[in-house]
Design an enzyme around this catalytic site. Structure first.
Site, PDB file in Angstrom:
ATOM      1  N   LYS A   1       8.598 -46.469 -57.113  1.00 52.77           N
ATOM      2  CA  LYS A   1       7.336 -47.136 -57.430  1.00 52.77           C
ATOM      3  C   LYS A   1       6.713 -47.921 -56.290  1.00 52.77           C
ATOM      4  CE  LYS A   1       8.429 -49.551 -61.076  1.00 52.77           C
ATOM      5  NZ  LYS A   1       8.833 -49.890 -62.424  1.00 52.77           N
ATOM      6  N   GLY A   2       7.542 -48.733 -55.652  1.00 51.33           N
ATOM      7  CA  GLY A   2       7.049 -49.615 -54.594  1.00 51.33           C
ATOM      8  C   GLY A   2       6.274 -48.874 -53.528  1.00 51.33           C
ATOM      9  N   CYS A   3       6.618 -47.612 -53.283  1.00 56.89           N
ATOM     10  CA  CYS A   3       5.906 -46.936 -52.205  1.00 56.89           C
ATOM     11  C   CYS A   3       4.985 -45.825 -52.713  1.00 56.89           C
ATOM     12  CB  CYS A   3       6.861 -46.443 -51.123  1.00 56.89           C
ATOM     13  SG  CYS A   3       8.314 -45.584 -51.674  1.00 56.89           S
ATOM     14  N   VAL A   4       4.651 -45.814 -54.019  1.00 55.88           N
ATOM     15  CA  VAL A   4       3.645 -44.840 -54.469  1.00 55.88           C
ATOM     16  C   VAL A   4       2.260 -45.457 -54.480  1.00 55.88           C
ATOM     17  CG1 VAL A   4       5.180 -43.399 -55.818  1.00 55.88           C
ATOM     18  CG2 VAL A   4       4.057 -45.327 -56.906  1.00 55.88           C
TER      19      VAL A   4
END
Ligand SMILES: Cc1cc2nc3c(=O)[nH]c(=O)nc-3n(C[C@H](O)[C@H](O)[C@H](O)COP(=O)(O)OP(=O)(O)OC[C@H]3O[C@@H](n4cnc5c(N)ncnc54)[C@H](O)[C@@H]3O)c2cc1C
Lengths: 367, 104
Positions: free
Chosen positions: B101-104
């Protein structure tokens, strides 16, 4: 905009009491713990509240204590600042007002953070601020992020990344911080990269409240795991979490909370009456980004659709260009303050749809 | 979405080459994926990959670096040693899972 002397602190703070409808009892007290097994909320003043249904909306807060060296008394709010708190913003305003040059580092500790566009916006405004004061050439601005680019979503990341470039703001991507050395004033990453600073503006790790962990109701960042379309707790059938406090994979933003709550209210009534919940949230977020010199841009996206270009309708102001700098978007943000206090917070509807609409938008691909 | 051949099997991937079907993954494929991004797999690597696979099955999300640290027990610093520069992305890639999630 407070750190740049545009707004005063008094203009941003209001008493909450009169925003509540008359038949709602507003208890001003701190929650110590929830015991979801027995449906009780314990307050720190010793009172205990029993509930049939519980909605957790305690938000997320910056936690400088979670990164070694960040809140060191030698540097905290002297050369290391946050602006997600009112005190932090005021201290930063005073530090910026007297700055004559040097290396300004803008830093994000870890995602997710509330208002994910805020640090970029800060970078644009800082660039404009120093330009207006005719010392931009004496200030080096560096943008340090754990992400691969300027922002989370590829299309906007590319667009916003080139806006950093145009402003000669250097991007330091994939930077996962290990500690801050207060003596040498340096950020040190997990893979031993170092970024020195004279003035650091950091977004500390954002976490849900500690009482959520104490109650055994949170994930590793104290966010309450919920169904991302209905906000119903994964674990407890009479608990919901709304806004920043939940773990939904959407931006932690006021706009998301607003869109979410519009459909939640109807769903909630259906749920407690034993009917199925009709509405499904799509993660709709809508953010203004100030880009300096009286301009701004607007982005609009959801769980599955990237920020789009095109036009976005706002009442009284008209269609605003999306993902594109314009003076109109800046006016939109200013007008939003009035809309916020006079309409949104009192639950009056504005004609912006809760689920994302594709009308007027052009879909671009990330390639 | 493209379909490519890895280790003699037809595999669905996205534009960035991340597997899109949980069940199409196996250890043979993981080895090929690891090689592509120049990661030499050791027991320590496999431990993390297995944790990610299990955790995804339970949670329906790819664990973040923080979760691999707090729940999986591998400090972020060590993740950087095992999967240099972009551990979260590389771990997910080898494990055949979406980017966290953090990097989407
Ligand atoms: C500087 C800044 C700029 C922002 N700009 C934007 C923007 O331009 N657009 C946008 O969409 N969003 C923006 N945001 C984000 C937005 O403010 C939040 O996403 C929004 O406020 C979330 O609402 P919430 O109700 O979930 O949580 P909050 O507004 O944080 O409310 C949580 C409440 O819970 C209370 N609480 C917490 N713990 C306890 C406890 N133990 N006991 C009792 N009460 C407790 C708190 O006092 C607080 O009142 C910005 C945020 C910041 C910091």
């Amino acid at each position: 905009m407070l750190p740049f002397g545009v707004y005063k602190a008094e203009e941003l703070v209001k008493k909450r009491d009169h925003f509540f409808p008359k038949n709602v009892e507003f208890i001003r007290a701190e929650i110590d713990k929830i015991v979801p097994e027995s449906n009780h909320v314990f307050l720190t003043d010793g009172r205990v509240l029993e509930y049939d249904q519980l909605v957790i909306a305690t938000g997320t807060s910056p936690r400088p204590d979670q990164t070694p060296g960040m809140d060191d008394p030698a540097t905290w709010r002297k050369s290391v600042f946050d602006f997600f708190t009112l005190d932090g913003s005021v201290a930063l305003r005073d530090a910026l007002a007297t700055r004559q040059g040097g290396r300004l580092v803008i830093h994000i500790t870890e995602m997710p953070i509330k208002c994910p566009v805020a640090p970029l916006e800060f970078a644009f405004l800082a660039d404009a601020f120093f330009e207006d004061r005719k010392i931009r050439d004496k200030v080096e601005i560096v943008y340090v992020t754990p992400l691969e680019g300027a922002f989370t979503k590829p299309v906007s990341s590319k667009h916003l990344g080139s806006m950093l470039e145009e402003r000669k703001i250097r991007l330091e991507p994939d930077f996962v911080i290990e500690h801050i050395d207060p003596e040498t004033k340096t950020l040190v990453s997990m893979d031993e990269r170092e970024v020195p600073f004279d003035l650091l503006v950091t977004i500390p790790l954002n976490m849900g409240e500690d009482f959520i962990a104490r109650s055994g109701m949170g994930n590793e960042l104290n966010y309450v795991p919920v169904d991302k379309e209905t906000f119903l707790s994964i674990k407890y059938p009479n608990v919901f979490a709304l806004g920043d406090a939940s773990d939904i994979p959407a931006s932690k933003a006021g706009s998301v909370a607003h869109f979410a709550i519009e459909l939640f209210t109807e769903n909630f009534v259906d749920y407690i009456e034993g009917r199925s919940m009709k509405h499904r949230f799509d993660g709709h977020a809508n953010c203004f980004i100030e880009s300096g010199h009286g301009k701004g841009l607007l982005i609009d996206f959801n769980y599955t659709t990237e920020p789009l270009t095109g036009k976005f309708p706002i009442p009284f102001i008209g269609p605003l260009p999306l993902l594109k700098e314009s003076r109109l978007n800046h006016m939109g943000k200013l007008a939003f303050r009035w809309i916020y206090w006079n309409m949104l917070i009192k639950g009056r509807r504005i004609p912006i749809s809760t689920l994302m609409s594709m009308a007027g938008k052009r879909q671009t691909t990330s390639k | 979405m493209p379909v490519i051949e890895i280790a003699g099997k037809q595999i669905n991937v996205n534009e960035e080459g991340f597997l899109t079907k949980y069940d199409e993954w196996d250890e043979e494929i993981a080895k090929v994926l690891a090689k592509q991004i120049e990661v030499e797999m050791t027991d320590a690597h496999w431990n993390i990959i297995k944790f990610l696979r299990e955790d995804f099955k339970k949670e329906g999300e790819t664990a973040t670096s923080r979760r691999v640290q707090t729940v999986g027990g591998v400090p972020v610093k060590e993740q950087f040693v095992l999967f240099p520069k972009k551990p979260a992305k590389k771990m997910a890639y080898i494990a055949g899972l979406p980017k966290p999630k953090g990097c989407v």
